[in-house]
Design an enzyme around this catalytic site. Sequence first.
Site, mmCIF file in Angstrom:
data_model
loop_
_atom_site.group_PDB
_atom_site.id
_atom_site.type_symbol
_atom_site.label_atom_id
_atom_site.label_comp_id
_atom_site.label_asym_id
_atom_site.label_seq_id
_atom_site.Cartn_x
_atom_site.Cartn_y
_atom_site.Cartn_z
ATOM 1 N N HIS A 148 -39.715 91.347 6.376
ATOM 2 C CA HIS A 148 -38.323 91.788 6.285
ATOM 3 C C HIS A 148 -38.003 92.605 5.040
ATOM 4 C CE1 HIS A 148 -38.183 88.338 9.013
ATOM 5 N NE2 HIS A 148 -37.219 89.008 9.613
ATOM 6 N N GLU A 188 -40.722 85.396 1.619
ATOM 7 C CA GLU A 188 -41.452 86.665 1.468
ATOM 8 C C GLU A 188 -41.692 87.001 -0.002
ATOM 9 O OE1 GLU A 188 -39.823 89.620 4.190
ATOM 10 O OE2 GLU A 188 -40.152 88.268 5.887
ATOM 11 N N ARG A 243 -11.839 75.007 5.137
ATOM 12 C CA ARG A 243 -10.745 75.984 5.203
ATOM 13 C C ARG A 243 -10.175 75.920 6.610
ATOM 14 N NH1 ARG A 243 -14.157 78.903 1.423
ATOM 15 N NH2 ARG A 243 -12.876 79.569 -0.336
ATOM 16 N N ARG A 256 -10.056 75.915 -5.649
ATOM 17 C CA ARG A 256 -9.451 75.519 -4.368
ATOM 18 C C ARG A 256 -8.321 74.493 -4.562
ATOM 19 N NH1 ARG A 256 -12.715 75.609 0.034
ATOM 20 N NH2 ARG A 256 -10.812 75.034 1.148
#
Length: 258
Positions: free
Chosen positions: A8, A80, A168, A223
């Site tokens: 990738h 990778e 959320r 939050r």
Amino acid sequence: MPANTVFHLGITRDQLQGAELAIVPGDPARVERIASQMDNPTFLHSVREYTSWLAWLNGKPVVVCSTGIGGPSTSIAVEELAQLGITTFLRVGTTGAIQAHIDPGSLIITNASVRLDGASTHFAPMEFPAVSSFECTEALVSAARSESADYQVGITASSDTFYPGQERYDTVTGHVIRRFRGSMEEWQALGVLNYEMESATLLTMCAASGLKAGCVAAVIVNRTRQEIPDESKIAEAEARAVKVVVNAAGLLLNQDKH
Ligand SMILES: O=P(O)(O)O[C@H]1O[C@H](CO)[C@@H](O)[C@H]1O
Ligand SMILES: O=c1cc[nH]c(=O)[nH]1
């Protein structure tokens, strides 16, 4: 594409020039900014969510490669990069604090993560801890101190999803499943500092395979105070986290184990 290019990331071992340390942000746009803090930054490749640059610190090569958002893409980047010879991974990200006393603009250094992801279970059973390497955490703490950054060290909740997994309620279903309803309050009571989305996968994979990993994140929202980040604070907080991660990479490289 050369035959020894990984599946990738689209890069080869030769391109990494012997690098053993990687800095792994989530956001591809952050990669060049990080590489530019080091010597001779050089673009390597960009495909999907994976952008890779090589740069030099204390005369040693460092690869900077984005993971994209979440565990599955992170696991591919880590696999990778490890195939290419990387043995130490420093994640630098953004995060939402859940403890009232943590200010946007400050940093959180993760020493372990709550495994709210799925990818980490492909590497080790749930009983196995998502724990940072001591050396990486120590280097990140020393770097934060030398940058005079406001930082906390502690446990991070690392979730596959940004919305329901981080409790959320503005979800597409208009609903948060029972598993996550009240979960933020529970993590707060257990002293968990923050939410992000990659550390559970990164730390579990590395702890389970003898690789070293650490994680620092810039708090862009608290939050307990608000749901939407203060845009004006993001760039500054991220720049501070980048300075700390590059400084920590330098400390690890100076230990001469790379
Ligand atoms: O800023 P990055 O590194 O992407 O990290 C955080 O930001 C993304 C969510 O907005 C998730 O990837 C989360 O972990
Ligand atoms: O609240 C937040 C902010 C950044 N990244 C997250 O995963 N959650």
